[in-house]
Design a protein around this motif. Structure first.
Motif, PDB file in Angstrom:
ATOM      1  N   SER A  59      39.632  -2.232  32.448  1.00 36.81           N
ATOM      2  CA  SER A  59      38.461  -1.516  31.767  1.00 36.81           C
ATOM      3  C   SER A  59      37.077  -2.382  31.908  1.00 36.81           C
ATOM      4  O   SER A  59      36.235  -1.698  32.126  1.00 36.81           O
ATOM      5  CB  SER A  59      38.893  -1.506  30.251  1.00 36.81           C
ATOM      6  OG  SER A  59      39.089  -2.995  29.638  1.00 36.81           O
ATOM      7  N   GLU A  60      37.277  -4.007  31.948  1.00 38.39           N
ATOM      8  CA  GLU A  60      36.074  -4.399  32.296  1.00 38.39           C
ATOM      9  C   GLU A  60      35.516  -4.131  33.643  1.00 38.39           C
ATOM     10  O   GLU A  60      34.415  -4.228  34.064  1.00 38.39           O
ATOM     11  CB  GLU A  60      36.332  -5.874  32.101  1.00 38.39           C
ATOM     12  CG  GLU A  60      36.351  -6.285  30.549  1.00 38.39           C
ATOM     13  CD  GLU A  60      35.172  -5.899  29.694  1.00 38.39           C
ATOM     14  OE1 GLU A  60      34.369  -6.706  29.644  1.00 38.39           O
ATOM     15  OE2 GLU A  60      35.191  -4.878  29.055  1.00 38.39           O
ATOM     16  N   LYS A  61      36.478  -4.261  34.644  1.00 36.51           N
ATOM     17  CA  LYS A  61      36.031  -3.869  36.062  1.00 36.51           C
ATOM     18  C   LYS A  61      35.381  -2.859  36.173  1.00 36.51           C
ATOM     19  O   LYS A  61      34.228  -2.794  36.916  1.00 36.51           O
ATOM     20  CB  LYS A  61      37.328  -4.237  36.966  1.00 36.51           C
ATOM     21  CG  LYS A  61      36.996  -3.808  38.484  1.00 36.51           C
ATOM     22  CD  LYS A  61      38.434  -4.285  39.265  1.00 36.51           C
ATOM     23  CE  LYS A  61      38.151  -3.992  40.659  1.00 36.51           C
ATOM     24  NZ  LYS A  61      39.500  -4.015  41.432  1.00 36.51           N
ATOM     25  N   LEU A  62      35.962  -1.714  35.707  1.00 37.86           N
ATOM     26  CA  LEU A  62      35.224  -0.376  35.915  1.00 37.86           C
ATOM     27  C   LEU A  62      33.692  -0.495  35.239  1.00 37.86           C
ATOM     28  O   LEU A  62      32.895   0.223  35.854  1.00 37.86           O
ATOM     29  CB  LEU A  62      36.081   0.763  34.828  1.00 37.86           C
ATOM     30  CG  LEU A  62      37.491   0.905  35.768  1.00 37.86           C
ATOM     31  CD1 LEU A  62      38.210   2.099  34.616  1.00 37.86           C
ATOM     32  CD2 LEU A  62      37.193   1.625  37.074  1.00 37.86           C
ATOM     33  N   ARG A  63      33.596  -1.215  33.929  1.00 39.33           N
ATOM     34  CA  ARG A  63      32.266  -1.368  33.400  1.00 39.33           C
ATOM     35  C   ARG A  63      31.197  -2.006  34.120  1.00 39.33           C
ATOM     36  O   ARG A  63      30.305  -1.587  34.621  1.00 39.33           O
ATOM     37  CB  ARG A  63      32.259  -1.769  32.185  1.00 39.33           C
ATOM     38  CG  ARG A  63      31.119  -1.966  31.408  1.00 39.33           C
ATOM     39  CD  ARG A  63      31.178  -2.827  30.009  1.00 39.33           C
ATOM     40  NE  ARG A  63      31.678  -4.035  30.393  1.00 39.33           N
ATOM     41  CZ  ARG A  63      31.053  -5.005  30.613  1.00 39.33           C
ATOM     42  NH1 ARG A  63      29.647  -5.180  30.834  1.00 39.33           N
ATOM     43  NH2 ARG A  63      31.533  -6.254  30.847  1.00 39.33           N
ATOM     44  N   ILE A  64      31.908  -3.147  34.899  1.00 40.25           N
ATOM     45  CA  ILE A  64      31.101  -4.081  35.714  1.00 40.25           C
ATOM     46  C   ILE A  64      30.398  -3.220  36.903  1.00 40.25           C
ATOM     47  O   ILE A  64      29.475  -3.372  37.329  1.00 40.25           O
ATOM     48  CB  ILE A  64      31.797  -5.266  35.957  1.00 40.25           C
ATOM     49  CG1 ILE A  64      31.971  -6.248  34.918  1.00 40.25           C
ATOM     50  CG2 ILE A  64      31.137  -5.962  37.177  1.00 40.25           C
ATOM     51  CD1 ILE A  64      32.880  -7.410  34.921  1.00 40.25           C
ATOM     52  N   GLU A  65      31.549  -2.512  37.546  1.00 42.09           N
ATOM     53  CA  GLU A  65      31.150  -1.847  38.961  1.00 42.09           C
ATOM     54  C   GLU A  65      30.134  -0.899  38.620  1.00 42.09           C
ATOM     55  O   GLU A  65      29.221  -0.507  39.583  1.00 42.09           O
ATOM     56  CB  GLU A  65      32.503  -1.548  39.604  1.00 42.09           C
ATOM     57  CG  GLU A  65      33.254  -2.717  40.185  1.00 42.09           C
ATOM     58  CD  GLU A  65      34.475  -2.392  40.606  1.00 42.09           C
ATOM     59  OE1 GLU A  65      35.059  -1.096  40.450  1.00 42.09           O
ATOM     60  OE2 GLU A  65      35.176  -3.149  41.446  1.00 42.09           O
TER      61      GLU A  65
END
Length: 390
Positions: free
Chosen positions: A238-244
């Motif tokens: 979930s954090e990776k998707l938000r970051i990217e």
């Protein structure tokens, strides 16, 4: 918390966080269960205990992670309904103990706060239900300025918020972002330093845990570990998707190659202008629950503890200690001592909050046809071992 090697803290401070931004990119625990669990299975490769998958699933059905839309619709004391619990006459009491050690690091950058009687601390605050308490763990990095500033100001910003005490959720979330902005505006501090922030506000039986970073709160419920926060690691789905989506990148588990967490207060060299969305967020995720007689204690700790110990192991150990001496401060010291024995490589801060003046009772197991000679605590510990979780 661990910073990437050779990280430069001197870039100009032209980056600031989207504080209250409604980016709509947060994904609830229920949506992320499969993907987050796949991330957990990889933690053993990095030498860290994986999150107990059964613990995560259990916490979903016991407490609720609040999304931005939940907060936007908050009016008065709203939130989650607990039909069977609302009629209970149970009233918790609060007593806590803490322990903080530098560990193997050169400097101590953690801060924490323990307030067992919040109404007494605040004085007269109209509408604040009794009893009440407030606790926080702040894991600093790049210096102590951010952790010290947030520790000193976060409660005041919550209480002074116009939503307090009518809507704790909005007051807490807004306070995190205001604290981040206030730190950026303080010219006497090193605003390139940063900190994670984990807080627990308890009002009556309602407990709201807010987290930005990789500290963790775990509820001990009759020997079962219930995770009340989610670690914010850059490589979690979930954090990776938000970051990217916001233009960030992850290199070897580090946000933009610099930071091992995806949410933190401070670190203004990595943020944009105030109000703009950026990969490093100061916005906390909130999870709330209504305490019952089965909820015995809460453990709050920085990642120095959780890097070497599973949530279930910590609850099993804490419960055993409390049954022996019923001293939360001594219990926190034992958890820190155990983490040091397991060769943690970070600062250590642990708070243990008990919800009753009495020690946890011995768990009686109903007689069955199968004879066994192991306690319920032992069964929980054994399950963690079999799952490769210790």
């Amino acid at each position: 918390m661990i910073m990437a090697a050779d990280t430069d803290y001197t870039p100009p401070f032209t980056n600031l966080e989207s504080g209250f931004g409604k980016d709509g990119n947060e994904v609830s625990v229920m949506k992320d269960e499969k993907s987050e669990n796949s991330d957990d299975s990889k933690q053993t490769v990095n030498g860290k205990p994986p999150r107990h998958l059964s613990v995560v699933r259990h916490s979903i059905s016991t407490a609720t992670l609040l999304s931005p839309s939940d907060l936007d619709s908050c009016a008065g004391l709203t939130g989650i309904n607990f039909p069977s619990d609302l009629i209970s006459n149970y009233v918790p009491s609060f007593r806590s103990g803490s322990c903080a050690e530098k560990g193997p690091k050169l400097n101590m950058e953690d801060e924490h706060i323990c307030i067992d009687d919040l109404p007494l601390h605040l004085g007269d605050v109209a509408g604040f239900p009794l009893p009440g308490a407030f606790y926080g763990v702040f894991d600093g990095h790049g210096g102590t300025d951010a952790a010290s500033f947030i520790r000193s100001n976060i409660l005041k910003l919550i209480v002074d918020n116009s939503f307090f005490p009518a809507c704790f959720e909005k007051a807490i979330k807004t306070a995190y972002l205001k604290a981040d902005y206030a730190f950026a505006d303080n010219s006497s501090l090193d605003i390139s330093s940063g900190t994670t922030a984990l807080t627990a506000l308890i009002s009556g039986r309602k407990m709201i845990v807010a987290n930005a970073g990789d500290c963790r709160a775990v509820l001990g419920k009759r020997g079962k570990a219930i995770e009340m926060s989610k670690d914010h690691k850059p490589n979690y789905t979930s954090e990776k998707l938000r970051i990217e989506k916001l233009g960030g990148a992850i290199y070897d588990g580090y946000l933009n190659g610099q930071l091992s967490v995806s949410r933190a207060l401070g670190d203004w060299h990595m943020k944009g202008s105030k109000g703009s969305a950026c990969p490093l967020s100061a916005e906390p995720e909130l999870q709330e629950t209504l305490l019952t007689e089965d909820d015995e204690f809460l453990i709050m700790g920085c990642d120095g503890l959780w890097d070497v110990m599973s949530s279930q192991c910590a609850v099993t150990m804490a419960r055993k200690e409390l049954m022996l001496h019923n001293d939360p401060e001594r219990c926190s010291r034992e958890l820190v001592r155990e983490a040091l024995k397991r060769n943690t490589c970070d600062n250590l801060t642990v708070i243990v909050i008990c919800f009753s003046p009495d020690p946890p009772p011995r768990i009686e197991i109903a007689p069955s046809r199968v004879r066994r000679s192991i306690s319920a605590e032992g069964l929980n510990l054994l399950k963690g071992v079999l799952d490769g979780n210790l």
